[in-house]
Write an enzyme that holds these catalytic residues in place. Sequence first.
Site, PDB file in Angstrom:
ATOM      1  N   TYR A 182     -12.617   9.539  11.375  1.00 18.59           N
ATOM      2  CA  TYR A 182     -13.499   8.338  10.513  1.00 18.59           C
ATOM      3  C   TYR A 182     -14.719   8.832  10.010  1.00 18.59           C
ATOM      4  CZ  TYR A 182      -9.842   5.029  12.594  1.00 18.59           C
ATOM      5  OH  TYR A 182      -8.800   4.281  13.011  1.00 18.59           O
ATOM      6  N   ASP A 195      -7.547  -5.516  14.041  1.00 16.63           N
ATOM      7  CA  ASP A 195      -7.465  -4.004  13.978  1.00 16.63           C
ATOM      8  C   ASP A 195      -7.017  -3.963  12.468  1.00 16.63           C
ATOM      9  OD1 ASP A 195      -6.903  -1.261  13.848  1.00 16.63           O
ATOM     10  OD2 ASP A 195      -4.939  -1.537  14.865  1.00 16.63           O
ATOM     11  N   GLN A 245       0.800  -1.193  -0.006  1.00 12.18           N
ATOM     12  CA  GLN A 245      -0.068  -0.140  -0.019  1.00 12.18           C
ATOM     13  C   GLN A 245       0.847   1.144  -0.107  1.00 12.18           C
ATOM     14  OE1 GLN A 245      -2.255  -0.867   3.387  1.00 12.18           O
ATOM     15  NE2 GLN A 245      -0.364  -1.182   4.731  1.00 12.18           N
ATOM     16  N   ALA A 277      -2.282 -12.708   8.139  1.00  6.57           N
ATOM     17  CA  ALA A 277      -3.154 -13.192   9.448  1.00  6.57           C
ATOM     18  C   ALA A 277      -3.723 -14.527   8.969  1.00  6.57           C
ATOM     19  CB  ALA A 277      -3.993 -12.024   9.914  1.00  6.57           C
TER      20      ALA A 277
END
Lengths: 366, 366
Positions: A292, A223, A98, A205
């Site tokens: 956010y 998260d 990214q 993950a």
Amino acid sequence: MEGGAGRGLECQKTMDGKASNGNGSEKAIPSCCLKARASAPEAEAKCHSTVVSGWFSESQSRSEKASKKVYFNNPMWPGEAHSLKVEKILYKGKSEFQEILVFESSTYGKVLVLDGIIQLSEKDECAYQEMIAHLPLCSIPSPKTVLVVGGGDGGVLREVSRHPSVEHIDICEIDKMVVDVSKKFFPQLSVGFQDPRVHLHIGDATEFLRHAPKGKYDAVIVDSSDPVGPAQELVEKPFFETIARALRPGGVLCNMAESMWLHTHLIQDMISVCRETFKGSVNYAWASVPTYPSGVIGFLLCSTEGPPVDFKNPVNSIEKLEGALKHKRELRFYNSEMHSAAFALPPFLRREVSALCHSSTSTLPR
Amino acid sequence: MEGGAGRGLECQKTMDGKASNGNGSEKAIPSCCLKARASAPEAEAKCHSTVVSGWFSESQSRSEKASKKVYFNNPMWPGEAHSLKVEKILYKGKSEFQEILVFESSTYGKVLVLDGIIQLSEKDECAYQEMIAHLPLCSIPSPKTVLVVGGGDGGVLREVSRHPSVEHIDICEIDKMVVDVSKKFFPQLSVGFQDPRVHLHIGDATEFLRHAPKGKYDAVIVDSSDPVGPAQELVEKPFFETIARALRPGGVLCNMAESMWLHTHLIQDMISVCRETFKGSVNYAWASVPTYPSGVIGFLLCSTEGPPVDFKNPVNSIEKLEGALKHKRELRFYNSEMHSAAFALPPFLRREVSALCHSSTSTLPR
């Protein structure tokens, strides 16, 4: 009396995207949820970039005297945008996964941006990090073994380490550059990595969880960034199943779960999937986070079959844990009152997310 | 451990404005609170207008195919901005008091703007109107006589009229044009004026209150615009004193009270003034409203000396009032759970607003 004036409340029903729901079938998704499901930034985001020319907007100097003002624009959801004034760009880079940006804002402190989306600002990170860590950990007695998925900035680790009962913290972050950037620019977050209980794993993950011993963890905290790009599969059923497998009976998951004002479809999907996977309880909570989208972020709290977990009434009150209130730094957003309050949900959310209303296996409040 | 990284949390301390505090003395105010105290829009707001050229930002067409995109930019506070995509301008006008704008947004329904500041959107007005009305009215048994200050759109009236015990509702709005515009463009709000218990008074609220019989009202709800321009004096001590005088013993006030993330100085000032004026209790609550600055709005809840009022535990539960849940339209944001949850406050707010911590005459939660 539900006339046209109220239609803003509902998500747009236009189906203009498709996404895999994780079991091979294709499913149309509404434009309001595209951000959270599409693997590429939605076309709509481009209309913001015409306002702000990419990541930044620069004002035109009207006179020689006018100083150059630069704004970061957050192309987070269709139809609106949030802009922060930029004092100084501190870092721009591109990892394997990214684009990473750090800037000093004029009123929110330093800001971390991944692929154009604000991940945290120093002003309000306390709300997100403290809630995502303590909502699960204060809901079970003496958590000992914790896994953090994502969270490469270290803020969640800082919060998990407040708990003196915790003996072992694994963190699985896919992008090492996020860790490095945080260590350089966000010492108040990356301080979390200094705790000797923390074990950092750089990698995927889902792979990590597949190899984790069954029943290893008391709590898993996801998260992740928004499920676009590297975090795509973190909202799909197979991922939740690997988490449930890695949790002990009566173990808990806390998963970032979008905005109640904007993404009710996604919330509905996530709750439905978790209902099938977690046989203990499934709850939704939220907190105020100004940077956010729509100023809120939700959390999905689930427990596996086993000793029942009453998420709304924390058994492991943080105020009673020795040294927890001031470990590393004082708590800023979380306390036991905020914990219980986070589960109060407005009627519109209950109506739009039917999974919140029809609950047999959960302790969802009515 | 409170190093530089945390400084974003505090309001900027630069003193670059002056304002009268209502008792004749001049007082320096920090830039973060200028919006809420200055009688003219702060200079800082202009930097947003360079991004968005006044009220609107128009994208440059990059090709002939590109459709023209128009954004409304909300110059609400220094250092950031929130933009909504405009589908269509429905109304632009100038009253004796302020500029009035109504537009159709692409995702928030119709939007009402006064002097460049968003007052409401159809998508999220439910949160503000329901909370500001029911927080006070559900905290006392059988409210009968209610005064609404401001609220010319009618939304608060719609909510007050859910209460079957209410017999008389006065509303004092300074700007008749707001009422007219709402009747034309916001039928779901102006429906509030149709209730036969409502009595509309066009004029100055301080004058109105000065002539109101002592102890007339069970509840006063101040739904003002930001205290800039016509609403300037609605945050000063003499105004609160006239309200306290107009309330019966144990009567209640609910006053719009800014953002906990942005305006702690102003909240501190308001609470201090109200502590001196209201001898019953003084409480602070908040709600999520995406189109307001930082996505939240606060409420100051006060009661006069008399029968004690426990704001956190509503005695007059809306769920038990006949027909209240669906009067005019279904409740969208408020319920008894949301009521109590609204009083949960983060530690940073308690620390920054010392008046929230040192409370002898109030029922403020610790």
